[in-house]
Design a protein around this motif. Sequence first.
Motif, PDB file in Angstrom:
ATOM      1  N   UNK B  64      18.997  16.951 132.293  1.00  0.00           N
ATOM      2  CA  UNK B  64      18.448  16.349 133.508  1.00  0.00           C
ATOM      3  C   UNK B  64      17.911  14.949 133.180  1.00  0.00           C
ATOM      4  N   UNK B  65      18.415  13.944 133.887  1.00  0.00           N
ATOM      5  CA  UNK B  65      18.035  12.562 133.545  1.00  0.00           C
ATOM      6  C   UNK B  65      16.550  12.277 133.790  1.00  0.00           C
ATOM      7  N   UNK B  66      15.953  13.004 134.745  1.00  0.00           N
ATOM      8  CA  UNK B  66      14.539  12.761 135.032  1.00  0.00           C
ATOM      9  C   UNK B  66      13.619  13.318 133.946  1.00  0.00           C
ATOM     10  N   UNK B  67      14.153  14.270 133.152  1.00  0.00           N
ATOM     11  CA  UNK B  67      13.322  14.872 132.094  1.00  0.00           C
ATOM     12  C   UNK B  67      13.654  14.301 130.722  1.00  0.00           C
ATOM     13  N   UNK B  68      14.669  13.451 130.658  1.00  0.00           N
ATOM     14  CA  UNK B  68      15.077  12.903 129.357  1.00  0.00           C
ATOM     15  C   UNK B  68      14.064  11.871 128.868  1.00  0.00           C
ATOM     16  N   UNK B  69      14.004  11.682 127.548  1.00  0.00           N
ATOM     17  CA  UNK B  69      13.174  10.610 126.989  1.00  0.00           C
ATOM     18  C   UNK B  69      13.756   9.282 127.477  1.00  0.00           C
ATOM     19  N   UNK B  70      12.928   8.484 128.156  1.00  0.00           N
ATOM     20  CA  UNK B  70      13.436   7.294 128.849  1.00  0.00           C
ATOM     21  C   UNK B  70      14.124   6.310 127.899  1.00  0.00           C
ATOM     22  N   UNK B  71      13.483   6.029 126.757  1.00  0.00           N
ATOM     23  CA  UNK B  71      14.047   5.034 125.837  1.00  0.00           C
ATOM     24  C   UNK B  71      15.398   5.478 125.293  1.00  0.00           C
ATOM     25  N   UNK B  72      15.459   6.738 124.867  1.00  0.00           N
ATOM     26  CA  UNK B  72      16.708   7.272 124.307  1.00  0.00           C
ATOM     27  C   UNK B  72      17.791   7.288 125.382  1.00  0.00           C
ATOM     28  N   UNK B  73      17.379   7.689 126.583  1.00  0.00           N
ATOM     29  CA  UNK B  73      18.325   7.777 127.703  1.00  0.00           C
ATOM     30  C   UNK B  73      18.865   6.389 128.063  1.00  0.00           C
ATOM     31  N   UNK B  74      17.954   5.436 128.222  1.00  0.00           N
ATOM     32  CA  UNK B  74      18.387   4.092 128.651  1.00  0.00           C
ATOM     33  C   UNK B  74      19.149   3.352 127.546  1.00  0.00           C
ATOM     34  N   UNK B  75      18.892   3.714 126.297  1.00  0.00           N
ATOM     35  CA  UNK B  75      19.614   3.070 125.184  1.00  0.00           C
ATOM     36  C   UNK B  75      21.110   3.369 125.253  1.00  0.00           C
ATOM     37  N   UNK B  76      21.490   4.419 125.996  1.00  0.00           N
ATOM     38  CA  UNK B  76      22.917   4.773 126.116  1.00  0.00           C
ATOM     39  C   UNK B  76      23.609   3.973 127.209  1.00  0.00           C
ATOM     40  N   UNK B  77      22.806   3.228 127.998  1.00  0.00           N
ATOM     41  CA  UNK B  77      23.365   2.537 129.168  1.00  0.00           C
ATOM     42  C   UNK B  77      23.388   1.018 129.025  1.00  0.00           C
ATOM     43  N   UNK B  78      24.377   0.417 129.676  1.00  0.00           N
ATOM     44  CA  UNK B  78      24.371  -1.027 129.888  1.00  0.00           C
ATOM     45  C   UNK B  78      24.646  -1.235 131.364  1.00  0.00           C
ATOM     46  N   UNK B  79      24.107  -2.296 131.932  1.00  0.00           N
ATOM     47  CA  UNK B  79      24.356  -2.504 133.363  1.00  0.00           C
ATOM     48  C   UNK B  79      24.561  -3.980 133.688  1.00  0.00           C
ATOM     49  N   UNK B  80      25.592  -4.233 134.461  1.00  0.00           N
ATOM     50  CA  UNK B  80      25.821  -5.572 135.009  1.00  0.00           C
ATOM     51  C   UNK B  80      25.352  -5.550 136.460  1.00  0.00           C
ATOM     52  N   UNK B  81      24.332  -6.354 136.756  1.00  0.00           N
ATOM     53  CA  UNK B  81      23.790  -6.375 138.115  1.00  0.00           C
ATOM     54  C   UNK B  81      24.592  -7.313 139.015  1.00  0.00           C
ATOM     55  N   UNK B  82      24.470  -7.065 140.314  1.00  0.00           N
ATOM     56  CA  UNK B  82      25.231  -7.833 141.306  1.00  0.00           C
ATOM     57  C   UNK B  82      25.026  -9.342 141.151  1.00  0.00           C
ATOM     58  N   UNK B  83      23.758  -9.755 141.003  1.00  0.00           N
ATOM     59  CA  UNK B  83      23.475 -11.184 140.846  1.00  0.00           C
ATOM     60  C   UNK B  83      23.256 -11.571 139.389  1.00  0.00           C
ATOM     61  N   UNK B  84      23.735 -10.743 138.489  1.00  0.00           N
ATOM     62  CA  UNK B  84      23.608 -10.891 137.031  1.00  0.00           C
ATOM     63  C   UNK B  84      22.197 -10.575 136.533  1.00  0.00           C
ATOM     64  N   UNK B  85      21.155 -10.908 137.340  1.00  0.00           N
ATOM     65  CA  UNK B  85      19.750 -10.596 136.990  1.00  0.00           C
ATOM     66  C   UNK B  85      19.385 -11.101 135.599  1.00  0.00           C
ATOM     67  N   UNK B  86      19.787 -12.327 135.297  1.00  0.00           N
ATOM     68  CA  UNK B  86      19.421 -12.910 133.996  1.00  0.00           C
ATOM     69  C   UNK B  86      17.973 -13.394 134.061  1.00  0.00           C
ATOM     70  N   UNK B  87      17.297 -13.361 132.927  1.00  0.00           N
ATOM     71  CA  UNK B  87      15.900 -13.794 132.907  1.00  0.00           C
ATOM     72  C   UNK B  87      15.855 -15.317 132.797  1.00  0.00           C
ATOM     73  N   UNK B  88      15.311 -15.946 133.848  1.00  0.00           N
ATOM     74  CA  UNK B  88      15.323 -17.418 133.946  1.00  0.00           C
ATOM     75  C   UNK B  88      14.627 -18.106 132.774  1.00  0.00           C
ATOM     76  N   UNK B  89      13.580 -17.452 132.266  1.00  0.00           N
ATOM     77  CA  UNK B  89      12.743 -18.117 131.256  1.00  0.00           C
ATOM     78  C   UNK B  89      13.341 -18.024 129.851  1.00  0.00           C
ATOM     79  N   UNK B  90      14.402 -17.252 129.699  1.00  0.00           N
ATOM     80  CA  UNK B  90      15.010 -17.081 128.370  1.00  0.00           C
ATOM     81  C   UNK B  90      16.353 -17.799 128.298  1.00  0.00           C
ATOM     82  N   UNK B  91      16.679 -18.263 127.098  1.00  0.00           N
ATOM     83  CA  UNK B  91      17.988 -18.890 126.905  1.00  0.00           C
ATOM     84  C   UNK B  91      19.080 -17.829 127.034  1.00  0.00           C
TER      85      UNK B  91
END
Lengths: 260, 248
Positions: B64-91
């Motif tokens: 169950x994704x809601x009961x999984x350890x968040x860091x371990x769970x999210x480390x398995x994912x990559x996501x491309x957002x619609x507007x790219x969602x790049x962080x403006x303040x970082x190169x």
Amino acid sequence: MSPAALLAALGRTVLSILAGIGRVTLYALDALSHIVRPPFYGREFGHALLTVGWLSLPVVGLTALFTGGALALQIYAGGARFNAEAVVPQIVAIGMVRELGPVLVGLMIAARVTSSIAAEIATMKVTEQIDALVTLSTHPMKYLTVPRVLAALIVVPMLVAVGDVIGIFGGYAVATQTLGFNPATYLKNTADFLEPFDIISSLIKGAAFGFIAALMGCYFGMRSGRGAQGVGRATKGSVQAAAILILAANFVLTGVFFSA
Amino acid sequence: MIALTQVKKSFDTNHVLRGVDLRVETGTSTVIIGGSGTGKSVLLKCILGLVTPDAGTITLDDQDVLRADRDTFLARFGMLFQGAALFDSLKVWENVAFRLLRGSLKRPKAEAREIAIEKLRRVGLKPDVADKFPAELSGGMQKRVGLARAIAAEPEIIFFDEPTTGLDPIMAGVINELIREIVTEMGATAMTITHDMSSVRAIADRVAMLHDGVIQWEGPVAQLDTSDDPYVSQFIHGRADGPIEAVR
């Protein structure tokens, strides 16, 4: 409107205010709890120190300088009504250190820093950058809120100290250059009159106002609605809330420190 | 495998997801199609835990994704957002290497930068882009940087949210090809949401159509054009007449 409808509207407003206070309190407690738990983001903290502290120095310095000068003129003019012109150094010192220094610095920080934090975080929210942070295994509270709140907590008392000194200098400059005060006597009277607790209370107020200012910026930014209008509302709301809470906190702290 | 069972989500009176059932097999590329505002993005966000479903279960490899350890769970994912969602303040390179500069996947800065430049090259961007800020790039380049960030930590599962929206047809084709190549090369499980039919044909192994809060049709991409489902038929042919109400 019937009495029942009036009461219902009043009840809804009170509930809404209480819910808002509850949400802000929980957010503040959450932020405080994250301050002491790793991971820590040193670079973001350093950047926040720079933007909240160093880059606020000009506005804080100029505000304090002019306020100190105006205060000296007012006290001299007012004191002349009952032959008490000589109290200018003492009143400028106590007025700046106990009240005007912390309050004006707090309000300047609310105008400059709270608005900037709220607009930045709200824009990040509407462009999905906050969601992106989460998917990159980074807690927004730790990455965005904690560095800003911690930086404000540390650096605003320093700004208040600088503001107090510059404000007193503003009074000194006006008093010695235009009101005929002796420079050495003015400085001696200032130093003799101020007590250590006056300065400590000023710094404590600075820390409290810094915490409020940064927290309101982060809170309203995180709760921003969609689009440019959402960002605008978040920014406006954050500055209003920060300014009111700073003035309310000043009243409470002044009561606690000096009412005995 | 990602499995969604009777997932429901409402926002006040707007019932966006009304009971979504979907299986995404490991190593396959599934594209979810559907009109604007049908809840495609909400569905992806529910899987990632960005939005909490009101009802139903979402499992990843039977957990169950809601009961999984968040860091371990999210480390398995990559996501491309619609507007790219790049962080403006970082190169650009810091955006791409974001995950490699902090947290459990942290590497030395020089190594993280090297990986970032390699990923930028993989999506067709030259190394001189690395030291620019996102605001200095075009929309298409930002999408590529977003793609590089999504694959930087070589995740097992990659989500693409409207990867070609706002791009010209040529750039859209380039992004589609890149996604297909990268997913095949990495052997990743991919889930894409789009209403761009050229993306569907370029990226998908399987297609699911979300309409009215449920999966209306699901099947291999090869069967999409021959499907006799009236919703699918109306959608892929872009007809105004049909069971999907078109607001004029």
